[in-house]
Write an enzyme that holds these catalytic residues in place. Structure first.
Site, PDB file in Angstrom:
ATOM      1  N   LYS A   1      -6.566   7.331  10.410  1.00 61.97           N
ATOM      2  CA  LYS A   1      -7.998   7.218  10.817  1.00 61.97           C
ATOM      3  C   LYS A   1      -7.918   7.241  12.263  1.00 61.97           C
ATOM      4  CE  LYS A   1      -9.686   4.097   7.093  1.00 61.97           C
ATOM      5  NZ  LYS A   1     -10.352   3.013   6.839  1.00 61.97           N
TER       6      LYS A   1
ATOM      7  N   GLU B   1       4.186   4.530   5.624  1.00 57.38           N
ATOM      8  CA  GLU B   1       2.998   3.497   5.574  1.00 57.38           C
ATOM      9  C   GLU B   1       1.883   4.329   5.069  1.00 57.38           C
ATOM     10  OE1 GLU B   1       1.765   0.957   5.195  1.00 57.38           O
ATOM     11  OE2 GLU B   1       0.903  -0.167   7.008  1.00 57.38           O
TER      12      GLU B   1
ATOM     13  N   GLY C   1      -3.823   0.609  14.387  1.00 54.88           N
ATOM     14  CA  GLY C   1      -2.466   0.736  14.773  1.00 54.88           C
ATOM     15  C   GLY C   1      -1.585  -0.620  14.924  1.00 54.88           C
TER      16      GLY C   1
ATOM     17  N   ASP D   1      -4.723   2.563  10.989  1.00 59.54           N
ATOM     18  CA  ASP D   1      -6.233   2.491  11.361  1.00 59.54           C
ATOM     19  C   ASP D   1      -6.217   2.036  12.778  1.00 59.54           C
ATOM     20  OD1 ASP D   1      -8.903   1.739  11.556  1.00 59.54           O
ATOM     21  OD2 ASP D   1      -8.825   0.685   9.772  1.00 59.54           O
TER      22      ASP D   1
ATOM     23  N   LEU E   1       1.494  -1.134  12.617  1.00 57.46           N
ATOM     24  CA  LEU E   1       2.597  -0.233  12.736  1.00 57.46           C
ATOM     25  C   LEU E   1       3.289  -0.513  14.312  1.00 57.46           C
ATOM     26  CD1 LEU E   1       1.624   2.944  11.011  1.00 57.46           C
ATOM     27  CD2 LEU E   1       3.735   1.561  10.705  1.00 57.46           C
TER      28      LEU E   1
ATOM     29  N   ARG F   1      -5.046   0.706  -6.812  1.00 61.01           N
ATOM     30  CA  ARG F   1      -3.849   1.237  -6.192  1.00 61.01           C
ATOM     31  C   ARG F   1      -3.455   2.031  -7.172  1.00 61.01           C
ATOM     32  NH1 ARG F   1      -2.245  -1.920  -1.916  1.00 61.01           N
ATOM     33  NH2 ARG F   1      -2.688  -4.279  -2.159  1.00 61.01           N
TER      34      ARG F   1
ATOM     35  N   GLY G   1       0.868  -1.484   0.044  1.00 59.76           N
ATOM     36  CA  GLY G   1      -0.072   0.165   0.066  1.00 59.76           C
ATOM     37  C   GLY G   1       0.672   1.331   0.122  1.00 59.76           C
TER      38      GLY G   1
HETATM   39  P1  IMP Z   1      -4.280  -1.363  11.285  1.00 59.80           P
HETATM   40  O1  IMP Z   1      -3.360  -2.416  11.514  1.00 59.80           O
HETATM   41  O2  IMP Z   1      -5.428  -1.313  11.555  1.00 59.80           O
HETATM   42  O3  IMP Z   1      -3.834   0.125  11.484  1.00 59.80           O
HETATM   43  O4  IMP Z   1      -4.340  -1.167   9.558  1.00 59.80           O
HETATM   44  C1  IMP Z   1      -3.600  -0.723   8.706  1.00 59.80           C
HETATM   45  C2  IMP Z   1      -3.542  -1.338   7.393  1.00 59.80           C
HETATM   46  O5  IMP Z   1      -5.020  -1.555   7.112  1.00 59.80           O
HETATM   47  C3  IMP Z   1      -2.894  -0.453   6.189  1.00 59.80           C
HETATM   48  O6  IMP Z   1      -1.715  -0.652   6.167  1.00 59.80           O
HETATM   49  C4  IMP Z   1      -3.919  -0.884   4.968  1.00 59.80           C
HETATM   50  O7  IMP Z   1      -3.401  -1.963   4.190  1.00 59.80           O
HETATM   51  C5  IMP Z   1      -5.266  -1.238   5.746  1.00 59.80           C
HETATM   52  N1  IMP Z   1      -6.483  -0.267   5.518  1.00 59.80           N
HETATM   53  C6  IMP Z   1      -6.883   0.248   6.650  1.00 59.80           C
HETATM   54  N2  IMP Z   1      -7.792   1.002   6.144  1.00 59.80           N
HETATM   55  C7  IMP Z   1      -7.598   1.072   4.707  1.00 59.80           C
HETATM   56  C8  IMP Z   1      -8.790   1.819   3.966  1.00 59.80           C
HETATM   57  O8  IMP Z   1      -9.491   2.619   4.258  1.00 59.80           O
HETATM   58  N3  IMP Z   1      -8.330   1.576   2.764  1.00 59.80           N
HETATM   59  C9  IMP Z   1      -7.285   0.644   2.355  1.00 59.80           C
HETATM   60  N4  IMP Z   1      -6.779   0.057   3.055  1.00 59.80           N
HETATM   61  C10 IMP Z   1      -6.764   0.088   4.464  1.00 59.80           C
HETATM   62 MG    MG Z   2      -1.031  -1.413   4.516  1.00 58.22          MG
END
Ligand code: IMP
Ligand code: MG
Length: 173
Positions: free
Chosen positions: A129, A97, A103, A101, A106, A163, A41
């Site tokens: 987010k 990154e 977290g 979202d 990361l 993408r 991404g």
């Molecule tokens: P986290 O582990 O919940 O912080 O998710 C992060 C990952 O979820 C990002 O690297 C994205 O690959 C994916 N992701 C979260 N929200 C979105 C979105 O709105 N569109 C596309 N990918 C998302």
């Molecule tokens: Mg990602």
């Protein structure tokens, strides 16, 4: 066919990335920096950002993480499918990154990389987010804080598609 709306135009995104690039340039000057792209991404953001960082000692590396969750839901079960190939010991690492979202991703990446003893680790995300955070992770550079929308484009996908869109869009639920 999904209904796609524009959230940030290509111009808006690139203007903001240039500002972040300048900030990183001023902070590190020519110190040893390893810019780590989280595949897939972040690839478009990473490439654009790198062009705006002026540092003669900057190197690239790549890693790939994913989660077992469904397409649109976050999970703390993170999988690792590609590790970096360079030695980051004693270097300054910047993780790049696409979006943070919950977290979980990361947080996991940062913990794994700290075991390799870099001098410092910073996190740079294009989108945050913020309202969805489940684990506290320090983000050092943020392109835009966004509402709880499903975004696509500029590297981000829906079912591996979109993408390649040059702007940041979102899909109407
Ligand atoms: P986290 O582990 O919940 O912080 O998710 C992060 C990952 O979820 C990002 O690297 C994205 O690959 C994916 N992701 C979260 N929200 C979105 C979105 O709105 N569109 C596309 N990918 C998302
Ligand atoms: Mg990602």
């Amino acid at each position: 066919m999904e209904d796609i709306k524009v959230l940030y135009s290509e111009d808006e995104v690139e203007r903001r990335i240039k500002e972040i690039g300048n900030e990183i340039t001023n902070k590190y000057r020519d110190e040893d920096v390893v810019l780590i792209c989280i595949l897939k991404g972040a690839v478009v953001f990473f490439a654009e950002l790198a062009k705006h960082i002026n540092n003669k000692n900057l190197k690239f590396d790549f890693m790939k993480v994913g989660s077992y969750g469904s397409r649109t839901e976050s999970t703390d079960e993170i999988t690792f499918s590609l590790d970096i190939s360079s030695d980051i010991k004693g270097k300054h690492v910047i993780i790049v990154e696409d979006i943070i979202d919950s977290g979980y991703s990361l947080d996991y990446v940062k913990k794994c990389l700290s075991l390799k003893e870099p001098d410092s680790i910073e996190i740079c995300v294009l989108l945050d987010k913020e309202s969805r955070r489940k684990v506290n992770v320090q983000v050092d550079y943020t392109g835009f804080v966004i509402d709880d929308l499903f975004v696509i484009g500029y590297g981000m996908d829906y079912d591996e598609k979109y993408r390649n869109l040059p702007y940041i869009g979102y899909i109407e639920k």
